[in-house]
Design a protein around this motif. Structure first.
Motif, PDB file in Angstrom:
ATOM      1  N   GLU A 309       0.817  -1.210   0.000  1.00  0.00           N
ATOM      2  CA  GLU A 309       0.000   0.000   0.000  1.00  0.00           C
ATOM      3  C   GLU A 309       0.851   1.259   0.000  1.00  0.00           C
ATOM      4  O   GLU A 309       0.373   2.336  -0.362  1.00  0.00           O
ATOM      5  CB  GLU A 309      -0.926   0.003   1.229  1.00  0.00           C
ATOM      6  N   ASP A 310       2.105   1.165   0.419  1.00  0.00           N
ATOM      7  CA  ASP A 310       3.008   2.308   0.409  1.00  0.00           C
ATOM      8  C   ASP A 310       3.539   2.547  -0.995  1.00  0.00           C
ATOM      9  O   ASP A 310       3.650   1.616  -1.816  1.00  0.00           O
ATOM     10  CB  ASP A 310       4.178   2.093   1.369  1.00  0.00           C
ATOM     11  N   PHE A 311       3.874   3.794  -1.259  1.00  0.00           N
ATOM     12  CA  PHE A 311       4.417   4.186  -2.557  1.00  0.00           C
ATOM     13  C   PHE A 311       5.931   3.960  -2.536  1.00  0.00           C
ATOM     14  O   PHE A 311       6.700   4.781  -2.060  1.00  0.00           O
ATOM     15  CB  PHE A 311       4.085   5.652  -2.834  1.00  0.00           C
ATOM     16  N   ILE A 312       6.346   2.790  -3.033  1.00  0.00           N
ATOM     17  CA  ILE A 312       7.769   2.460  -3.091  1.00  0.00           C
ATOM     18  C   ILE A 312       8.343   3.066  -4.375  1.00  0.00           C
ATOM     19  O   ILE A 312       7.845   2.797  -5.469  1.00  0.00           O
ATOM     20  CB  ILE A 312       8.001   0.932  -3.075  1.00  0.00           C
ATOM     21  N   HIS A 313       9.386   3.866  -4.249  1.00  0.00           N
ATOM     22  CA  HIS A 313       9.958   4.516  -5.424  1.00  0.00           C
ATOM     23  C   HIS A 313      11.452   4.726  -5.237  1.00  0.00           C
ATOM     24  O   HIS A 313      11.959   4.749  -4.104  1.00  0.00           O
ATOM     25  CB  HIS A 313       9.263   5.849  -5.722  1.00  0.00           C
ATOM     26  N   VAL A 314      12.126   4.856  -6.355  1.00  0.00           N
ATOM     27  CA  VAL A 314      13.572   5.084  -6.386  1.00  0.00           C
ATOM     28  C   VAL A 314      13.814   6.417  -7.064  1.00  0.00           C
ATOM     29  O   VAL A 314      13.303   6.670  -8.157  1.00  0.00           O
ATOM     30  CB  VAL A 314      14.309   3.948  -7.134  1.00  0.00           C
ATOM     31  N   LEU A 315      14.599   7.279  -6.413  1.00  0.00           N
ATOM     32  CA  LEU A 315      14.921   8.600  -6.937  1.00  0.00           C
ATOM     33  C   LEU A 315      16.412   8.710  -7.205  1.00  0.00           C
ATOM     34  O   LEU A 315      17.237   8.258  -6.396  1.00  0.00           O
ATOM     35  CB  LEU A 315      14.520   9.698  -5.940  1.00  0.00           C
ATOM     36  N   SER A 316      16.760   9.288  -8.331  1.00  0.00           N
ATOM     37  CA  SER A 316      18.161   9.612  -8.579  1.00  0.00           C
ATOM     38  C   SER A 316      18.539  10.835  -7.748  1.00  0.00           C
ATOM     39  O   SER A 316      17.676  11.537  -7.214  1.00  0.00           O
ATOM     40  CB  SER A 316      18.391   9.888 -10.063  1.00  0.00           C
ATOM     41  N   LEU A 317      19.822  11.106  -7.622  1.00  0.00           N
ATOM     42  CA  LEU A 317      20.271  12.250  -6.838  1.00  0.00           C
ATOM     43  C   LEU A 317      19.910  13.567  -7.501  1.00  0.00           C
ATOM     44  O   LEU A 317      20.019  14.624  -6.872  1.00  0.00           O
ATOM     45  CB  LEU A 317      21.782  12.164  -6.612  1.00  0.00           C
ATOM     46  N   LYS A 318      19.480  13.527  -8.758  1.00  0.00           N
ATOM     47  CA  LYS A 318      19.017  14.733  -9.443  1.00  0.00           C
ATOM     48  C   LYS A 318      17.504  14.892  -9.365  1.00  0.00           C
ATOM     49  O   LYS A 318      16.961  15.847  -9.921  1.00  0.00           O
ATOM     50  CB  LYS A 318      19.455  14.705 -10.905  1.00  0.00           C
ATOM     51  N   GLY A 319      16.835  13.943  -8.695  1.00  0.00           N
ATOM     52  CA  GLY A 319      15.407  14.079  -8.474  1.00  0.00           C
ATOM     53  C   GLY A 319      14.531  13.451  -9.529  1.00  0.00           C
ATOM     54  O   GLY A 319      13.351  13.809  -9.631  1.00  0.00           O
ATOM     55  N   PHE A 320      15.030  12.479 -10.315  1.00  0.00           N
ATOM     56  CA  PHE A 320      14.219  11.811 -11.334  1.00  0.00           C
ATOM     57  C   PHE A 320      13.769  10.445 -10.818  1.00  0.00           C
ATOM     58  O   PHE A 320      14.515   9.748 -10.124  1.00  0.00           O
ATOM     59  CB  PHE A 320      15.013  11.635 -12.634  1.00  0.00           C
ATOM     60  N   PHE A 321      12.532  10.080 -11.160  1.00  0.00           N
ATOM     61  CA  PHE A 321      12.002   8.775 -10.770  1.00  0.00           C
ATOM     62  C   PHE A 321      12.653   7.687 -11.618  1.00  0.00           C
ATOM     63  O   PHE A 321      12.595   7.726 -12.852  1.00  0.00           O
ATOM     64  CB  PHE A 321      10.483   8.734 -10.962  1.00  0.00           C
ATOM     65  N   LEU A 322      13.249   6.709 -10.930  1.00  0.00           N
ATOM     66  CA  LEU A 322      13.856   5.566 -11.613  1.00  0.00           C
ATOM     67  C   LEU A 322      12.999   4.312 -11.497  1.00  0.00           C
ATOM     68  O   LEU A 322      13.115   3.410 -12.317  1.00  0.00           O
ATOM     69  CB  LEU A 322      15.255   5.301 -11.038  1.00  0.00           C
ATOM     70  N   TYR A 323      12.160   4.276 -10.470  1.00  0.00           N
ATOM     71  CA  TYR A 323      11.247   3.138 -10.292  1.00  0.00           C
ATOM     72  C   TYR A 323      10.068   3.614  -9.456  1.00  0.00           C
ATOM     73  O   TYR A 323      10.214   4.427  -8.528  1.00  0.00           O
ATOM     74  CB  TYR A 323      11.938   1.964  -9.593  1.00  0.00           C
ATOM     75  N   CYS A 324       8.867   3.129  -9.763  1.00  0.00           N
ATOM     76  CA  CYS A 324       7.655   3.430  -8.997  1.00  0.00           C
ATOM     77  C   CYS A 324       6.818   2.165  -8.894  1.00  0.00           C
ATOM     78  O   CYS A 324       6.647   1.445  -9.887  1.00  0.00           O
ATOM     79  CB  CYS A 324       6.832   4.543  -9.660  1.00  0.00           C
ATOM     80  N   SER A 325       6.309   1.907  -7.711  1.00  0.00           N
ATOM     81  CA  SER A 325       5.472   0.726  -7.516  1.00  0.00           C
ATOM     82  C   SER A 325       4.056   1.001  -7.998  1.00  0.00           C
ATOM     83  O   SER A 325       3.662   2.144  -8.263  1.00  0.00           O
ATOM     84  CB  SER A 325       5.460   0.330  -6.038  1.00  0.00           C
TER      85      SER A 325
END
Length: 679
Positions: A309-325
């Motif tokens: 139910e949580d929004f699992i996501h990966v962010l680059s150090l520049k603030g771009f989404f690399l992965y979203c659940s």
């Protein structure tokens, strides 16, 4: 070039402002005015027929003018004297707001106050650069299209993506033809939000009637240094000149390079619980034979992420989404494919993106630090919401990559209308303290004034249950009050509460829905106001309904949220609001101490007087020291030239010029002359 001549304006509006031709007709041409005239004519040529619908969708071509009228103007062949309007703006009588230097490099637009719905009749090229819209998409529309990401806003509707109070303020001031200034969240073409500081100035014609409104804009996120000075009346002196502004390009907030497939795949990292994955029930869920442990672990991780139910996501150090659940579809109303490869700024509140990116950069230097982020995100359809994210920095040693792995969920915030608080006696009457509690009665946060009521400190009460400090016969009443809060209702209850001495004292507790008003959404927590029961509190509760009815506050003030600083459409960050509250509380604390302790006020007064005395006394000592340090000059009697005398006396030319003997003789002679004159 005569597109504005097709506007059905009154006769007086079709005439250029008086004095412009007679004033400038003998002035030689200047390169600045030539450039301004060329820019004005380029923008004027983009206008269309105002009789079409003013809420045209972006990109819809505006019909060409069908009629022309012989209007004449000094700077524009269309008759729309833009330089004349700016001249009246700068030289208006009795200005209420200091707008500073204004020229064609500023971002501004002009609306016609004499036409229905105040359509835009001119926009500067810098305004196009700021918003990303072309002139053909702007002219003929009302300014409200900037208040939604898709540019579709109905007149009179409640805004979902910007502050309704700011919209009401702008509208009310325009109806009164007042100069006004406000910050509001606007949206560029493509949906990117920005904080717009708007200054609106009414422009009158020769009959002293408001003919146009000039709106000046500046992006406070990209140009925070544009504010030059805060004036005494609360307005700001702003530098609206934007010489080197880069044009906004819709869709430019996407990653320039394709996202590495490394972040698209679910890692097959073994966990301590991986030994129990060979269970047949788990194998059926992941649809895997279990022969390959790495594949089994990867499928299991994928299953957990997809159903989290949580929004699992990966962010680059520049603030771009690399992965979203997949939970982003329910939480943010955005599919993962719509977010991956895009910048966080595309959904983050414009006032929060700067502190969030600062936190991300600080986390890059410490892999062991737990990252906690609280900011506002814009959902696809339902407007902004608060989101809390927690995670850590992930470092891939083999490829040298760094990224942040975060889990986010919606953060409920306080919400309490002033009207509901006033209906139950208000706040500040007698001794009281406030509690944030779970719907099961667990104290989550307690204000520091709890010692005045029950003697316990706030730290001691946090984590305890409300049922621990009440009598057994009152447990049922407390349970029923919490059940009412779950339904979004307010409950007022008189009961007892155990203090730090073991005694039960009478209190009055009011249970409010913590994060939602009555009849709105289901609350996530309860907000409890606990007051010591006395005559003043009971009288305030009894007369509360009459006080609300007889109050001279406006409808907007009564409906105001007591926690307005936490509203999602607020134009400032929560860090700034917290700092402002701390400053205001410090001032109120000092004023309260001065009023409640007259001795302290007297001591402060005496201290200040003594400080002044010490200052002047020190100045006197310093002056005396300088005088004493000067070299002594040996005196000489003006008559006998004697240098040795026990005392020096007054002479004919001034004091202390005669020796003692000569001075006595001089005094006797003066006395004799005076006696003779009197005789």
């Amino acid at each position: 070039m005569d597109s504005f001549s097709s506007y059905p304006q009154p006769a007086e509006a079709q005439k250029p402002f008086p004095g412009h031709q007679t004033q400038f007709q003998d002035v030689p041409s200047h390169p600045f005015f030539d450039v301004v005239q060329e820019q004005s004519q380029q923008m004027v040529s983009k206008a269309g027929d105002p009789q079409v619908d003013f809420d045209l969708q972006p990109g819809t071509p505006v019909p060409a003018p069908t009629t022309t009228a012989p209007l004449s103007g000094f700077y524009s062949s269309s008759g729309f004297d833009m330089i004349g309007i700016l001249s009246r703006l700068v030289n208006r009588p009795n200005p209420q707001i200091n707008v500073g230097p204004i020229d064609m490099s500023c971002s501004f637009l002009v609306t016609d106050a004499r036409q229905y719905d105040h359509p835009i009749v001119y926009c500067s090229p810098t305004f196009e650069h700021l918003t990303g819209y072309k002139g053909s998409e702007i002219l003929g529309r009302n300014c409200r299209f900037l208040q939604a990401p898709d540019g579709r806003v109905t007149s009179g509707s409640r805004r979902q993506h910007t502050d309704n109070q700011a919209v009401y303020h702008l509208k009310a001031q325009m109806l009164q033809s007042n100069e006004h200034q406000a910050s509001i969240i606007n949206y560029r073409k493509g949906g990117q939000a920005f904080v717009n500081l708007i200054t609106v100035i009414p422009i009158c014609n020769e009959f002293n009637e408001v003919a146009f409104f000039v709106g000046l804009q500046v992006d406070l996120v990209e140009q925070p240094n544009a504010i030059l000075e805060k004036m005494k009346d609360g307005t700001y002196l702003v530098n609206y000149q934007q010489m080197n502004m880069v044009p906004y390009i819709p869709g430019a907030n996407t990653a320039s390079e394709p996202v590495d497939d490394y972040f698209r795949e679910i890692p097959a990292v073994a966990s301590p619980a991986s030994e129990g994955l060979n269970n047949q029930e788990i194998l059926d869920l992941v649809q895997c034979s279990g022969e390959n442990e790495q594949q089994l672990q990867q499928e299991w991780n994928k299953l957990l992420l997809e159903h989290s139910e949580d929004f699992i996501h990966v962010l680059s150090l520049k603030g771009f989404f690399l992965y979203c659940s997949r939970s982003s579809s329910d939480l943010l109303e955005h599919d993962p494919e719509e977010l991956v490869g895009h910048s966080l700024s595309s959904i983050c509140h414009p006032s929060d993106i700067v502190p969030v990116m600062r936190e991300i950069k600080e986390a890059a230097g410490n892999s062991d630090k737990v990252v906690n982020l609280i900011y506002r995100v814009r959902r696809k359809y339902s407007g902004y919401m608060w989101m809390e994210c927690q995670g850590k920095l992930h470092v891939d040693q083999s490829k040298g990559r760094k990224c942040l792995i975060l889990a986010g969920r919606e953060r409920p915030m306080y919400s309490l209308p002033r009207k509901e608080l006033m209906q139950y006696g208000g706040a500040g009457v007698g001794s009281e303290f406030w509690v944030k509690a779970s719907l099961s009665g667990l104290y989550l946060h307690v204000s520091g004034t709890s010692e005045d009521v029950v003697g316990y400190s706030s730290d001691f009460l946090v984590g305890a249950s409300i049922f621990r400090y009440v009598l057994d016969k009152e447990v049922h009443e407390i349970t029923r009050a919490l059940a009412s809060v779950k339904k979004g209702e307010i409950c007022n209850l008189e009961h007892t509460m155990q203090n730090n001495k073991g005694q039960y004292v009478s209190v009055v507790s009011t249970f409010y829905p913590g994060d939602g008003s009555s009849g709105n959404k289901a609350p996530e927590f309860a907000l409890i106001q606990i007051r010591a029961k006395d005559a003043a509190v009971l009288a305030a509760i009894k007369s509360a309904a009459d006080d609300v009815a007889m109050s001279d506050m406006t409808e907007e003030e009564v409906a105001e949220n007591m926690f307005s600083e936490l509203e999602t459409v607020r134009g400032t960050s929560w860090q700034y609001e917290l700092h402002q509250l701390e400053v205001a509380n410090q001032k109120l604390r000092e004023q309260l101490e001065n009023l409640s302790n007259p001795k302290r006020r007297k001591i402060i007064y005496i201290y200040r007087i003594c400080t002044l005395h010490f200052f002047f006394f020190g100045f006197y000592l310093q002056k005396k020291k300088k005088a004493s340090s000067a070299p002594d000059v040996q005196k000489m009697c003006a008559q006998c030239q004697s240098k040795d005398s026990p005392e020096w006396r007054k002479g004919p030319n001034g004091p202390k010029e005669l020796c003692n003997a000569c001075g006595l003789r001089y005094a006797k002679s003066i006395s004799a002359k005076t006696t003779a004159m009197e005789t």
